[in-house]
Design a protein around this motif. Structure first.
Motif, PDB file in Angstrom:
ATOM      1  N   LYS A  64       0.840  -1.216   0.000  1.00 62.93           N
ATOM      2  CA  LYS A  64       0.000   0.000   0.000  1.00 62.93           C
ATOM      3  C   LYS A  64       0.867   1.256   0.000  1.00 62.93           C
ATOM      4  O   LYS A  64       0.602   2.216  -0.733  1.00 62.93           O
ATOM      5  CB  LYS A  64      -0.965  -0.011   1.184  1.00 62.93           C
ATOM      6  CG  LYS A  64      -2.065  -1.054   1.059  1.00 62.93           C
ATOM      7  CD  LYS A  64      -2.988  -1.026   2.256  1.00 62.93           C
ATOM      8  CE  LYS A  64      -4.140  -1.978   2.129  1.00 62.93           C
ATOM      9  NZ  LYS A  64      -3.801  -3.376   2.111  1.00 62.93           N
ATOM     10  N   ASP A  67       2.404   1.444  -3.500  1.00 64.89           N
ATOM     11  CA  ASP A  67       1.417   1.826  -4.500  1.00 64.89           C
ATOM     12  C   ASP A  67       1.201   3.339  -4.463  1.00 64.89           C
ATOM     13  O   ASP A  67       1.140   4.002  -5.506  1.00 64.89           O
ATOM     14  CB  ASP A  67       0.099   1.087  -4.291  1.00 64.89           C
ATOM     15  CG  ASP A  67      -0.907   1.393  -5.387  1.00 64.89           C
ATOM     16  OD1 ASP A  67      -0.642   1.029  -6.553  1.00 64.89           O
ATOM     17  OD2 ASP A  67      -1.944   2.008  -5.090  1.00 64.89           O
ATOM     18  N   ARG A 100       0.931   0.508 -10.644  1.00 68.53           N
ATOM     19  CA  ARG A 100       0.183  -0.110  -9.547  1.00 68.53           C
ATOM     20  C   ARG A 100       1.057  -1.149  -8.845  1.00 68.53           C
ATOM     21  O   ARG A 100       1.843  -1.840  -9.482  1.00 68.53           O
ATOM     22  CB  ARG A 100      -1.074  -0.795 -10.083  1.00 68.53           C
ATOM     23  CG  ARG A 100      -2.008   0.161 -10.805  1.00 68.53           C
ATOM     24  CD  ARG A 100      -3.224  -0.568 -11.370  1.00 68.53           C
ATOM     25  NE  ARG A 100      -4.010   0.347 -12.165  1.00 68.53           N
ATOM     26  CZ  ARG A 100      -4.310   0.164 -13.442  1.00 68.53           C
ATOM     27  NH1 ARG A 100      -3.897  -0.907 -14.087  1.00 68.53           N
ATOM     28  NH2 ARG A 100      -5.038   1.048 -14.092  1.00 68.53           N
ATOM     29  N   ARG A 102       0.497  -4.311  -6.120  1.00 69.35           N
ATOM     30  CA  ARG A 102      -0.505  -5.129  -5.430  1.00 69.35           C
ATOM     31  C   ARG A 102       0.142  -6.409  -4.912  1.00 69.35           C
ATOM     32  O   ARG A 102       1.186  -6.831  -5.400  1.00 69.35           O
ATOM     33  CB  ARG A 102      -1.669  -5.455  -6.363  1.00 69.35           C
ATOM     34  CG  ARG A 102      -1.345  -6.447  -7.455  1.00 69.35           C
ATOM     35  CD  ARG A 102      -2.522  -6.695  -8.407  1.00 69.35           C
ATOM     36  NE  ARG A 102      -2.257  -7.756  -9.335  1.00 69.35           N
ATOM     37  CZ  ARG A 102      -1.525  -7.678 -10.433  1.00 69.35           C
ATOM     38  NH1 ARG A 102      -0.938  -6.544 -10.756  1.00 69.35           N
ATOM     39  NH2 ARG A 102      -1.360  -8.727 -11.215  1.00 69.35           N
TER      40      ARG A 102
END
Length: 176
Positions: A64, A67, A100, A102
């Protein structure tokens, strides 16, 4: 055509789509963008199945945080600080459409799409994010590193194991 090509291609290549193009079509020079994935096996225990297919990091990755930090790459910038030191390109301006990060179990996937990439650019961007994760670079430092155009301010160049060309775009349809 798709089934016939896939029957003849090696197992690590697959044709997903095809369409007729003009005779002057050039796969490299008419490309509008590419999407790469870089895969990190994030575990204290090595997995021999990922030996040559993913980079391994024992340090817990905060996907997180990374990102959020990766969003500083999005947009049009001069990425001189994110190419190999011996890069001889005069124009190092590129546009990143998205970046991104993840998690999928023990795997952390970095996905980046842009209109073009410099030599080692994706691997240096990922290395910089991993340095942020380790506290070696501040989480908000990417914009300043971009402005500096100084390769020494960015993170390491992570190894090629784990880097995959995921998609090639020939029109605007794939861009978010």
């Amino acid at each position: 055509i798709i089934a016939g090509l896939n029957d003849k291609l090696p197992d690590d290549i697959a044709v997903l789509n095809c369409k007729e193009v003009p005779e002057d079509f050039h796969a490299r020079f008419m490309c509008r963008g590419k999407e790469y994935e870089y895969i990190v096996h994030n575990s204290c225990i090595k997995d021999p199945f990922y030996k040559d297919t993913a980079y391994r990091s024992r340090i817990a990755i905060d996907e997180k945080l990374l990102d959020k930090a990766a969003q500083a790459f999005v947009g049009e910038h001069d990425f001189r600080a994110f190419c190999s030191a011996d890069c001889e390109k005069e124009n190092t301006v590129r546009k990143i459409y998205w970046f991104r990060v993840r998690r999928e179990g023990d795997m952390v996937v970095f996905t980046v799409a842009g209109n073009g990439f410099l030599y080692n650019m994706v691997r240096i961007m990922v290395g910089t994010l991993l340095y942020i994760n380790e506290g070696k670079i501040e989480a908000d430092a990417i914009e300043e590193i971009i402005r500096s155009r100084d390769r020494t301010k960015a993170g390491i160049t992570v190894p090629p194991q784990g880097l995959y060309l995921n998609k090639v775009f020939y029109d605007e349809e794939g861009f978010d």
